[in-house]
Design a protein around this motif. Structure first.
Motif, short mmCIF file in Angstrom:
data_model
loop_
_atom_site.label_atom_id
_atom_site.label_comp_id
_atom_site.label_asym_id
_atom_site.label_seq_id
_atom_site.Cartn_x
_atom_site.Cartn_y
_atom_site.Cartn_z
N ASN A 24 0.81 -1.22 0.00
CA ASN A 24 0.00 0.00 0.00
C ASN A 24 0.85 1.27 0.00
N ASN A 25 1.79 1.32 -0.95
CA ASN A 25 2.56 2.53 -1.21
C ASN A 25 2.48 2.82 -2.71
N SER A 26 3.45 3.54 -3.24
CA SER A 26 3.46 3.82 -4.68
C SER A 26 4.82 3.51 -5.28
N PHE A 27 5.35 2.33 -4.95
CA PHE A 27 6.61 1.90 -5.56
C PHE A 27 6.35 1.53 -7.02
N HIS A 28 7.31 1.90 -7.87
CA HIS A 28 7.19 1.59 -9.30
C HIS A 28 8.49 0.97 -9.77
N GLY A 29 8.62 0.76 -11.06
CA GLY A 29 9.81 0.07 -11.57
C GLY A 29 9.69 -1.43 -11.33
N GLU A 30 10.80 -2.13 -11.49
CA GLU A 30 10.78 -3.59 -11.38
C GLU A 30 11.31 -4.06 -10.03
N ILE A 31 10.95 -5.28 -9.69
CA ILE A 31 11.55 -5.92 -8.51
C ILE A 31 12.94 -6.39 -8.94
#
Length: 470
Positions: free
Chosen positions: A91-98
């Protein structure tokens, strides 16, 4: 000499954890709650917000930043937190790839990154995290296939990839995950059939594959997993009929969603044996035959939907099951619209649960008058009785439904006056009574319904003028 060596190794380890956390911090671009403010050199990193260390060696074991409104990307340096056992960034706004580097974390047991904007493919290097028990990446933008390398996650308990952009087929090797309790793959673009191998998941509790493009029949082996409590295959292209003993073999069922598929056959009477059932949805299929009488024994039932099937035969006995539903005192939604149900609605309809908010009976073959007893259902917000064969007058008791927001009585054979008591329904948003034989004036009392957005009385025999109050 040996203790000095282990001490220096610990210091080096502590330093690598510090650098990894600082690199993680560098990936954060927005931090409105100022969570990262504590991440500075005046405090030992074990005291930073969201960081938990093993007190014995001061190594990071848990990173918990759930619901902190963080925006940013995941640094590959996360793979240097060697002793990490759990990471919770939900429940955050992390983007990009793992980053693939996450595969270095061999102690990792819990990855919870649901409800972010993470994209790219699932990292195949997760296969090295063989102690993983929870993988929750639901509600992200992950694409591609589920990598076959993940078949090594033999200890997995929770496998959650719902609401992403994954495609391909559901891997049969998931059936080898003998500890799996939750399988959540809904709202992706999976195709093909549900693998028969999933029938080996003897501890499965939650089976959720709705909102994909799955076809074929549900493997019979799935219906023998007695631990399943949540079963959802809605919105696919599945077909076939349901085993008559489904409720006996799945006695722990609470949720049974099979709507919007191509299922045929009859509603299994054995569902009444799954006494914990709370929600049943068969809507939008090709089910035929009668609605079982014994569903009234389901004391926990909250929602029952059979809409848009071919149930009933236009006979007077089609609605007999309704009187037994009076025993379902927790019922909140009953939808029977779009079937072939005939017969008359008895006054006992008013003895349904006092909690019922939605009663949807439209597009059937129900005739006779609208029973006055409906006015007893004081919690109703939606009453749908359109496109039937109702005749006679509209009962004034509808004016008792103070919470009603939408009323559909259109496309019937109703006659007489529009009751002025409808002016009591101050929560009304929409009233639809077109295509009847209603007479007289539009009641001025409807001017009390200040929330009205839609009002349709067309194709009736009304006269007079539209009241200035309306």
């Amino acid at each position: 000499m040996e203790s000095r060596l282990s001490s220096s190794t610990s210091i080096l380890g502590n330093h690598s954890d510090l650098l990894a956390l600082l690199a993680f911090k560098d990936g954060i671009t927005q931090d409105p709650l100022h969570i990262m403010k504590s991440w500075n050199h005046t405090l030992h990193f074990c005291k930073w917000t969201g960081v938990i260390c093993n007190p014995a060696n001061q190594r990071v074991t848990l990173l918990n930043l759930d619901s902190q409104r963080l925006v940013g990307s995941l640094s590959p340096s996360i793979g240097n937190l060697t002793f990490l056992s759990a990471i919770n960034l939900q429940n955050n706004s992390f983007h990009g790839e793992i980053p693939q580097e996450i595969g270095r974390l061999t102690y990792l047991q819990d990855i919870s990154m649901g409800f972010n904007s993470i994209g790219g493919n699932l990292p195949s290097n997760l296969s090295h995290c063989t102690n993983l028990r929870t993988l929750n990446l639901s509600y992200n933008n992950i694409s591609g296939h589920i990598p076959d390398q993940l078949s090594s996650l033999s200890k997995i308990h929770y496998f959650g990839l719902a609401v992403n952009s994954l495609k391909g087929s559901i891997p049969p090797w998931i059936g080898n995950f003998s500890s799996l309790f939750t399988l959540s793959l809904g709202r992706n673009s999976f195709q093909g059939s549900i693998p028969d191998d999933l029938g080996r998941l003897c501890r499965l509790g939650k089976f959720q594959v709705s909102g994909n493009d799955l076809s074929g029949e549900i493997p019979s082996s799935l219906y023998n997993i007695s631990s399943i409590y949540f079963f959802s295959v809605s919105v696919n292209r599945l077909q076939g009929s349901f085993p008559i003993d489904v409720g006996l073999n799945l006695p722990n069922l609470q949720i049974f969603y099979v709507d919007l598929n191509n299922f045929t056959g009859s509603i299994p009477m054995s569902l009444s044996n799954a006494t914990e059932l709370e929600e049943i949805d068969f809507g939008g299929n090709g089910m035929t035959g009668p609605v079982p009488m014994n569903l009234g024994s389901l004391k926990h039932l909250i929602k029952l939907s059979f809409q848009n099937n071919s149930l009933g035969s236009g006979q007077s006995s089609d609605l007999n099951f309704l009187i037994f539903l009076n025993n379902c005192t927790n019922l909140q939604a009953l939808s029977l619209a779009g079937n072939l149900l005939g017969g008359e609605l008895r006054d006992s309809i008013g003895n349904l649960s006092s909690l019922i908010t939605e009663l949807v009976l439209g597009s059937n073959l129900i005739h006779g008058s609208i029973p006055a007893g409906i006015g007893n259902l004081a919690s109703l917000t939606l009453l749908g009785m359109e496109a039937n064969l109702f005749s006679g007058s509209i009962p004034a008791t509808l004016g008792k439904l103070k919470k009603l927001q939408k009323l559909y009585l259109n496309d019937n054979r109703l006659s007489g006056l529009i009751p002025s008591s409808l002016g009591n329904l101050t929560q009304l948003i929409g009233v639809f009574m077109e295509k009847n034989n209603l007479e007289g004036n539009i009641p001025a009392s409807l001017g009390n319904c200040q929330n009205l957005l839609e009002l349709d009385f067309s194709y009736n025999k009304l006269n007079g003028t539209i009241p200035k109050e309306v």
